[in-house]
Design a protein around this motif. Structure first.
Motif, PDB file in Angstrom:
ATOM      1  N   UNK A 195       0.815  -1.223   0.000  1.00 63.16           N
ATOM      2  CA  UNK A 195       0.000   0.000   0.000  1.00 63.16           C
ATOM      3  C   UNK A 195       0.848   1.273   0.000  1.00 63.16           C
ATOM      4  N   UNK A 196       2.052   1.218   0.583  1.00 62.29           N
ATOM      5  CA  UNK A 196       2.925   2.409   0.582  1.00 62.29           C
ATOM      6  C   UNK A 196       3.305   2.782  -0.853  1.00 62.29           C
ATOM      7  N   UNK A 197       3.687   1.790  -1.648  1.00 62.31           N
ATOM      8  CA  UNK A 197       4.038   2.058  -3.056  1.00 62.31           C
ATOM      9  C   UNK A 197       2.818   2.505  -3.844  1.00 62.31           C
ATOM     10  N   UNK A 198       1.657   1.954  -3.507  1.00 56.65           N
ATOM     11  CA  UNK A 198       0.429   2.377  -4.172  1.00 56.65           C
ATOM     12  C   UNK A 198       0.153   3.851  -3.886  1.00 56.65           C
ATOM     13  N   UNK A 199       0.354   4.269  -2.628  1.00 59.03           N
ATOM     14  CA  UNK A 199       0.168   5.676  -2.281  1.00 59.03           C
ATOM     15  C   UNK A 199       1.152   6.576  -3.009  1.00 59.03           C
ATOM     16  N   UNK A 200       2.416   6.118  -3.133  1.00 56.62           N
ATOM     17  CA  UNK A 200       3.412   6.902  -3.861  1.00 56.62           C
ATOM     18  C   UNK A 200       3.039   7.029  -5.333  1.00 56.62           C
ATOM     19  N   UNK A 201       2.544   5.933  -5.929  1.00 56.90           N
ATOM     20  CA  UNK A 201       2.114   5.988  -7.330  1.00 56.90           C
ATOM     21  C   UNK A 201       0.947   6.950  -7.493  1.00 56.90           C
ATOM     22  N   UNK A 202       0.050   6.967  -6.543  1.00 56.31           N
ATOM     23  CA  UNK A 202      -1.085   7.899  -6.561  1.00 56.31           C
ATOM     24  C   UNK A 202      -0.591   9.336  -6.532  1.00 56.31           C
ATOM     25  N   UNK A 203       0.367   9.616  -5.641  1.00 56.90           N
ATOM     26  CA  UNK A 203       0.878  10.978  -5.515  1.00 56.90           C
ATOM     27  C   UNK A 203       1.578  11.437  -6.787  1.00 56.90           C
ATOM     28  N   UNK A 204       2.249  10.532  -7.466  1.00 56.33           N
ATOM     29  CA  UNK A 204       3.006  10.893  -8.661  1.00 56.33           C
ATOM     30  C   UNK A 204       2.149  10.881  -9.924  1.00 56.33           C
ATOM     31  N   UNK A 205       0.848  10.667  -9.782  1.00 55.99           N
ATOM     32  CA  UNK A 205      -0.048  10.704 -10.921  1.00 55.99           C
ATOM     33  C   UNK A 205      -0.030   9.465 -11.781  1.00 55.99           C
ATOM     34  N   UNK A 206       0.544   8.366 -11.282  1.00 57.62           N
ATOM     35  CA  UNK A 206       0.657   7.152 -12.086  1.00 57.62           C
ATOM     36  C   UNK A 206      -0.660   6.369 -12.135  1.00 57.62           C
ATOM     37  N   UNK A 207      -1.649   6.791 -11.342  1.00 58.32           N
ATOM     38  CA  UNK A 207      -2.966   6.158 -11.414  1.00 58.32           C
ATOM     39  C   UNK A 207      -3.871   6.872 -12.400  1.00 58.32           C
ATOM     40  N   UNK A 208      -3.362   7.947 -13.016  1.00 61.86           N
ATOM     41  CA  UNK A 208      -4.145   8.679 -13.999  1.00 61.86           C
ATOM     42  C   UNK A 208      -4.895   9.844 -13.381  1.00 61.86           C
ATOM     43  N   UNK A 209      -5.860  10.358 -14.120  1.00 56.38           N
ATOM     44  CA  UNK A 209      -6.657  11.483 -13.650  1.00 56.38           C
ATOM     45  C   UNK A 209      -7.696  10.986 -12.643  1.00 56.38           C
TER      46      UNK A 209
END
Length: 387
Positions: A195-209
């Motif tokens: 979940x930590x990496x998922x949160x980082x991906x979210x912050x960096x916009x890697x989950x999209x708009x």
């Protein structure tokens, strides 16, 4: 006070993330208060859990075991706060760890003194051991969080599937091929790294708009829930997402694949609720004020909520008899009703602890001292001091 908090909040503040973090902390506190029992027998206290005697309460662990959501938000905040300039990383990390470990040192110091005093006063050694276990066992979470925070530049770009694969292989070796039990401790960093990496991906916009985040939320919620159901029904994993005394396997100590997939489902729900929560925080000033001030003291609440429970339990012993829901065995629905009635008392005791120790979380500034202020740190700390 509500107007001060609203005025001090930056326009771009992600209030939805703060609301998700507040909900995660609330889940941890209520979970501990509802599944932790201290039974008085023969002048001593020993720990027990209603989950071991009343398995129908297992769904409580699905609602209140919210650590994955907290690691999701921690990864999100750390990825934004660390910045891209390597020169910012050192000061940022020192500020983060100082805020983390200052209040921890206070808890350890107070309980060291209290333990000596209890033993000198003739308290049973088993009772003191039980009390210390309840207070200190949640600190493992902060050690993992500190390690992941320190490694943020290295793990922020890591895909969550890699640590998830590590957890799956460890469990396969442990449970499928009778591997050594110590292998499970590899899952402590690997499991919460998901979940930590998922949160980082979210912050960096890697989950999209925004729509991409919602799609990811649906996939995680459905996929995580389905995978957990299969692991429990077919794979033999426990249904409870917290440890149950006497159980052969704990999903949490160390984390299992079922705990991680369940955490992914929780993270999916958090992503889906993020937008509605952010809008609600912007519409309702009083609600936002409570969430904002609660976030400023989140670590204090986490560190002292067990002390609040123990303080009420100790004071209850002055009644000269075992009080229902406080000192009695959690062996029936009556205990649950009695424990619910004690929750306001625990909350009042926690408020006393907060009043005494919440300033330690942020430290005190002195003249001539340079304070590192994180680039994304909210101006809400000023509002808390004025309030």
């Amino acid at each position: 006070m509500v107007h001060r908090v609203a005025a001090a909040t930056p326009a771009g503040r992600d209030r939805g993330v703060d609301a998700v973090r507040a909900a995660a902390i609330l889940g941890v506190v209520l979970g501990h208060w509802l599944v932790t029992a201290l039974v008085s027998e023969g002048g001593a206290l020993h720990g027990a859990s209603p989950l071991s005697r009343q398995p129908w309460l297992t769904p409580i662990s699905w609602l209140l075991q919210t650590l994955a959501v907290f690691f999701l938000v921690s990864g999100y905040v750390a990825a934004r706060g660390a910045g891209s300039d390597p020169r910012e990383y050192g000061p940022w990390l020192r500020a983060r760890l100082a805020r983390l470990f200052r209040p921890v040192a206070t808890v350890l110091g107070l309980w060291a003194v209290a333990s000596v005093g209890l033993l000198a006063g003739g308290t049973d050694l088993g009772t003191v051991r039980t009390l210390l276990k309840l207070v200190l066992s949640p600190l493992w979470f902060l050690l993992v969080l500190a390690a992941l925070t320190a490694l943020t530049p290295l793990v922020a770009r890591l895909h969550p599937m890699w640590p998830l694969a590590v957890v799956a292989h460890v469990d396969l070796w442990r449970f499928g091929f009778d591997g050594p039990e110590w292998l499970g401790w590899i899952n402590v960093p690997a499991g919460w790294l998901v979940p930590y990496c998922l949160g980082a991906a979210w912050a960096r916009g890697r989950l999209g708009d925004r729509e991409g985040v919602r799609t990811t939320g649906f996939v995680l919620l459905a996929g995580g829930a389905a995978a957990t159901a299969v692991l429990v029904a077919v794979g033999g994993y426990p249904a409870s997402m917290v440890g149950v005394p006497g159980a052969a396997v704990s999903n949490l100590n160390p984390p299992t694949l079922a705990a991680v997939t369940f955490g992914l489902a929780q993270c999916g729900l958090a992503l889906l609720l993020h937008g509605p929560l952010d809008r609600a925080m912007r519409r309702r000033a009083k609600l936002w004020a409570g969430v904002a001030l609660g976030n400023l003291s989140a670590l204090t609440v986490f560190l002292w909520h067990q002390t609040a429970l123990l303080a009420v339990t100790a004071c209850g012993l002055l009644a000269g008899r075992a009080l229902p829901g406080l000192h009695t065995a959690p062996d029936g629905p009556g205990w649950i009703l009695a424990r619910l009635a004690w929750l306001p008392v625990f909350t009042a005791a926690l408020a006393v602890c907060w009043a005494a120790f919440h300033r330690i979380e942020h430290g005190r500034r002195s003249r001539g001292t340079t304070t590192v202020v994180r680039r994304h740190r909210p101006a809400l700390e000023r509002a808390e001091r004025h309030a």
